[in-house]
Design an enzyme around this catalytic site. Structure first.
Site, PDB file in Angstrom:
ATOM      1  N   VAL A 141      -0.351  47.508  55.022  1.00  0.00           N
ATOM      2  CA  VAL A 141       0.696  47.215  54.026  1.00  0.00           C
ATOM      3  C   VAL A 141       1.137  48.470  53.262  1.00  0.00           C
ATOM      4  O   VAL A 141       2.183  48.467  52.618  1.00  0.00           O
ATOM      5  CB  VAL A 141       0.272  46.111  53.011  1.00  0.00           C
ATOM      6  N   GLY A 177     -12.459  37.221  53.420  1.00  0.00           N
ATOM      7  CA  GLY A 177     -12.403  36.727  52.045  1.00  0.00           C
ATOM      8  C   GLY A 177     -11.343  35.675  51.765  1.00  0.00           C
ATOM      9  O   GLY A 177     -11.194  34.691  52.488  1.00  0.00           O
ATOM     10  N   SER A 206      -5.707  39.282  39.368  1.00  0.00           N
ATOM     11  CA  SER A 206      -7.149  39.305  39.059  1.00  0.00           C
ATOM     12  C   SER A 206      -7.307  39.155  37.554  1.00  0.00           C
ATOM     13  O   SER A 206      -6.380  39.477  36.788  1.00  0.00           O
ATOM     14  CB  SER A 206      -7.749  40.644  39.494  1.00  0.00           C
ATOM     15  N   ASN A 228      -1.899  38.741  49.309  1.00  0.00           N
ATOM     16  CA  ASN A 228      -3.330  38.747  48.994  1.00  0.00           C
ATOM     17  C   ASN A 228      -4.004  40.080  49.326  1.00  0.00           C
ATOM     18  O   ASN A 228      -4.970  40.465  48.670  1.00  0.00           O
ATOM     19  CB  ASN A 228      -3.994  37.602  49.782  1.00  0.00           C
ATOM     20  N   TYR A 262      -7.910  50.299  39.196  1.00  0.00           N
ATOM     21  CA  TYR A 262      -7.873  48.950  39.788  1.00  0.00           C
ATOM     22  C   TYR A 262      -7.243  47.985  38.780  1.00  0.00           C
ATOM     23  O   TYR A 262      -6.344  47.207  39.134  1.00  0.00           O
ATOM     24  CB  TYR A 262      -9.275  48.476  40.189  1.00  0.00           C
ATOM     25  N   THR A 311      -7.977  38.837  57.304  1.00  0.00           N
ATOM     26  CA  THR A 311      -9.147  39.122  58.140  1.00  0.00           C
ATOM     27  C   THR A 311     -10.465  38.870  57.422  1.00  0.00           C
ATOM     28  O   THR A 311     -11.531  38.992  58.023  1.00  0.00           O
ATOM     29  CB  THR A 311      -9.131  40.594  58.621  1.00  0.00           C
ATOM     30  N   GLU A 332     -16.035  40.191  50.696  1.00  0.00           N
ATOM     31  CA  GLU A 332     -16.384  41.576  51.050  1.00  0.00           C
ATOM     32  C   GLU A 332     -15.831  42.579  50.027  1.00  0.00           C
ATOM     33  O   GLU A 332     -15.954  43.790  50.193  1.00  0.00           O
ATOM     34  CB  GLU A 332     -15.839  41.903  52.455  1.00  0.00           C
ATOM     35  N   LYS A 340      -3.657  45.708  39.024  1.00  0.00           N
ATOM     36  CA  LYS A 340      -3.584  44.249  38.867  1.00  0.00           C
ATOM     37  C   LYS A 340      -2.744  43.877  37.631  1.00  0.00           C
ATOM     38  O   LYS A 340      -2.093  42.826  37.631  1.00  0.00           O
ATOM     39  CB  LYS A 340      -4.994  43.646  38.817  1.00  0.00           C
ATOM     40  N   ARG A 359      -5.325  44.775  59.047  1.00  0.00           N
ATOM     41  CA  ARG A 359      -5.410  45.954  59.917  1.00  0.00           C
ATOM     42  C   ARG A 359      -6.386  45.753  61.070  1.00  0.00           C
ATOM     43  O   ARG A 359      -6.252  46.375  62.110  1.00  0.00           O
ATOM     44  CB  ARG A 359      -5.841  47.186  59.114  1.00  0.00           C
TER      45      ARG A 359
HETATM   46  P1  NDP Z   1     -11.899  41.249  51.051  1.00  0.00           P
HETATM   47  O1  NDP Z   1     -12.336  42.665  51.103  1.00  0.00           O
HETATM   48  O2  NDP Z   1     -12.815  40.213  51.600  1.00  0.00           O
HETATM   49  O3  NDP Z   1     -10.476  41.088  51.778  1.00  0.00           O
HETATM   50  C1  NDP Z   1      -9.443  42.014  51.567  1.00  0.00           C
HETATM   51  C2  NDP Z   1      -8.343  41.794  52.607  1.00  0.00           C
HETATM   52  O4  NDP Z   1      -7.275  42.719  52.324  1.00  0.00           O
HETATM   53  C3  NDP Z   1      -8.803  42.052  54.024  1.00  0.00           C
HETATM   54  O5  NDP Z   1      -8.293  41.053  54.871  1.00  0.00           O
HETATM   55  C4  NDP Z   1      -8.178  43.398  54.371  1.00  0.00           C
HETATM   56  O6  NDP Z   1      -7.838  43.435  55.752  1.00  0.00           O
HETATM   57  C5  NDP Z   1      -6.899  43.371  53.527  1.00  0.00           C
HETATM   58  N1  NDP Z   1      -6.410  44.716  53.280  1.00  0.00           N
HETATM   59  C6  NDP Z   1      -6.978  45.679  52.496  1.00  0.00           C
HETATM   60  N2  NDP Z   1      -6.271  46.826  52.580  1.00  0.00           N
HETATM   61  C7  NDP Z   1      -5.231  46.565  53.418  1.00  0.00           C
HETATM   62  C8  NDP Z   1      -4.153  47.358  53.916  1.00  0.00           C
HETATM   63  N3  NDP Z   1      -3.993  48.648  53.557  1.00  0.00           N
HETATM   64  N4  NDP Z   1      -3.277  46.792  54.777  1.00  0.00           N
HETATM   65  C9  NDP Z   1      -3.433  45.514  55.160  1.00  0.00           C
HETATM   66  N5  NDP Z   1      -4.415  44.706  54.725  1.00  0.00           N
HETATM   67  C10 NDP Z   1      -5.321  45.250  53.876  1.00  0.00           C
HETATM   68  O7  NDP Z   1     -11.577  40.952  49.517  1.00  0.00           O
HETATM   69  P2  NDP Z   1     -11.057  39.624  48.765  1.00  0.00           P
HETATM   70  O8  NDP Z   1     -10.731  38.555  49.710  1.00  0.00           O
HETATM   71  O9  NDP Z   1     -11.991  39.360  47.675  1.00  0.00           O
HETATM   72  O10 NDP Z   1      -9.731  40.210  48.105  1.00  0.00           O
HETATM   73  C11 NDP Z   1      -8.442  39.671  48.334  1.00  0.00           C
HETATM   74  C12 NDP Z   1      -7.569  39.950  47.130  1.00  0.00           C
HETATM   75  O11 NDP Z   1      -8.126  39.307  45.991  1.00  0.00           O
HETATM   76  C13 NDP Z   1      -7.429  41.423  46.732  1.00  0.00           C
HETATM   77  O12 NDP Z   1      -6.100  41.646  46.319  1.00  0.00           O
HETATM   78  C14 NDP Z   1      -8.401  41.576  45.564  1.00  0.00           C
HETATM   79  O13 NDP Z   1      -8.022  42.618  44.708  1.00  0.00           O
HETATM   80  C15 NDP Z   1      -8.241  40.220  44.909  1.00  0.00           C
HETATM   81  N6  NDP Z   1      -9.314  39.759  44.044  1.00  0.00           N
HETATM   82  C16 NDP Z   1     -10.607  39.690  44.480  1.00  0.00           C
HETATM   83  C17 NDP Z   1     -11.605  39.193  43.635  1.00  0.00           C
HETATM   84  C18 NDP Z   1     -13.043  39.142  44.009  1.00  0.00           C
HETATM   85  O14 NDP Z   1     -13.904  39.111  43.116  1.00  0.00           O
HETATM   86  N7  NDP Z   1     -13.379  39.078  45.273  1.00  0.00           N
HETATM   87  C19 NDP Z   1     -11.267  38.684  42.300  1.00  0.00           C
HETATM   88  C20 NDP Z   1      -9.873  38.813  41.950  1.00  0.00           C
HETATM   89  C21 NDP Z   1      -8.949  39.301  42.807  1.00  0.00           C
HETATM   90  P3  NDP Z   1      -8.074  44.680  56.730  1.00  0.00           P
HETATM   91  O15 NDP Z   1      -9.218  45.493  56.194  1.00  0.00           O
HETATM   92  O16 NDP Z   1      -8.344  44.054  58.068  1.00  0.00           O
HETATM   93  O17 NDP Z   1      -6.773  45.416  56.707  1.00  0.00           O
HETATM   94  C1  8X3 Z   2     -11.919  41.465  41.190  1.00  0.00           C
HETATM   95  C2  8X3 Z   2     -12.715  40.976  40.035  1.00  0.00           C
HETATM   96  O1  8X3 Z   2     -14.044  41.709  37.993  1.00  0.00           O
HETATM   97  O2  8X3 Z   2     -14.239  43.081  39.968  1.00  0.00           O
HETATM   98  O3  8X3 Z   2     -10.570  41.590  40.889  1.00  0.00           O
HETATM   99  O4  8X3 Z   2     -12.244  43.144  38.660  1.00  0.00           O
HETATM  100  S1  8X3 Z   2     -13.332  42.313  39.130  1.00  0.00           S
END
Ligand code: NDP
Ligand code: 8X3
Length: 254
Positions: A62, A14, A141, A88, A154, A12, A190, A158, A35
């Site tokens: 999840v 990122g 991450s 993801n 966090y 939904t 986000e 990871k 969600r």
């Molecule tokens: P966003 O917040 O943009 O997206 C997170 C996604 O995860 C949303 O689609 C959300 O959907 C879903 N999500 C969160 N909790 C749940 C849940 N309980 N059940 C189902 N879906 C869930 O963040 P990112 O795209 O940046 O993050 C994606 C992944 O990448 C994560 O695992 C994050 O830890 C990792 N990451 C991010 C980095 C960054 O700097 N952005 C760097 C490294 C890793 P919804 O709320 O609709 O359920």
């Molecule tokens: C997301 C990147 O640097 O906030 O996993 O941990 S950081």
């Protein structure tokens, strides 16, 4: 050959949304999850209209073992033959010293980032294994490679994704399933708005003074790992913007 199927959790927003678009543009049929039903439905309509592919939208949390198994279990048999699973969905909540941090935040991160990934993978495998091939891509991450101040739980979740990816790779060898862990650094999604619980000014500051990764950058790399020949697997990949070396070193010059 039939159209391959990719399942992407957390579609939904990122990375998950960008990864869904990338696979759709490369003619995969998709199972997208999250969600927020309204966002998922919008993405489903957009992808099927733009790319002429078939899309299943599964709305579930999840963190719920039952919800994950029910949602994946009720897929028609043809849809259970998933070729690529991208784990993801995930989040950080808070950035606090260990002694100040919220236990509820810790529970949510552990339940989502670790237990959610385990449940979804376990529910998908019975449809993937009989194909004698498959590819699981876990989004870790840089926080899963080095811990940083106020990152405590966090970072721990990871690190656990890093460890479970190694274990999965070993245990799934006999099924010829590839397991790739991709560890991005700072990316402007986000993620920080969620981490700082709606404090958008604080979230914006995370990405000021340098050019962070975009969700599209991460999606391109995720997709690339699926384009290699059957006998080649990228096991572990760390991906940062050029301004970042690792969890600790990020050079801001504007
Ligand atoms: P966003 O917040 O943009 O997206 C997170 C996604 O995860 C949303 O689609 C959300 O959907 C879903 N999500 C969160 N909790 C749940 C849940 N309980 N059940 C189902 N879906 C869930 O963040 P990112 O795209 O940046 O993050 C994606 C992944 O990448 C994560 O695992 C994050 O830890 C990792 N990451 C991010 C980095 C960054 O700097 N952005 C760097 C490294 C890793 P919804 O709320 O609709 O359920
Ligand atoms: C997301 C990147 O640097 O906030 O996993 O941990 S950081």
């Amino acid at each position: 050959m039939s159209t391959p199927i990719a399942m992407i959790t957390g579609a939904t927003s990122g990375f998950g949304k960008a990864i869904s678009i990338k696979f759709a543009s490369n003619r995969y049929n998709l199972i997208i999850t999250g969600r927020r039903a309204d966002r998922l439905q919008q993405l489903k309509d957009n992808l099927s209209n733009t790319y002429g592919i078939e899309v299943m939208a599964l709305v579930f949390d999840v963190r719920s073992r039952k919800a994950a198994f029910d949602a994946i279990g009720q897929l028609p048999d043809a849809w259970k033959a998933i070729d690529v699973l991208v784990n993801n969905a995930g989040l950080a909540l808070g950035r606090d010293y260990f002694d100040d941090a919220s236990l509820d935040d810790w529970d949510t991160m552990i339940d989502t980032n670790l237990k959610g990934l385990l449940y979804v993978t376990k529910a998908v495998l019975p449809g993937m294994i009989p194909q004698g091939k498959g590819h699981i891509i876990n989004i870790g991450s840089t926080a899963g490679k080095e811990v940083y101040e106020k990152g405590n739980t966090y970072c721990a979740t990871k690190h656990a994704v890093n460890a479970i990816s190694q274990s999965m790779r070993i245990d799934l060898l006999r099924h010829k399933i590839k397991v790739t862990a991709i560890h991005p650094g700072a990316a402007d999604t986000e993620f920080s708005n969620v981490r700082f619980k709606g404090d958008d000014d604080q979230a914006r500051k995370v990405y000021e003074g340098y050019e962070p990764l975009t969700a599209g950058d991460v999606a391109d790399v995720v997709y690339y790992t699926t384009t290699l020949p059957p006998h080649v697997c990228i096991n572990d990949l760390v991906l940062t913007c050029t301004a970042q070396a690792n969890s600790m070193y990020l050079y801001k010059d504007h």
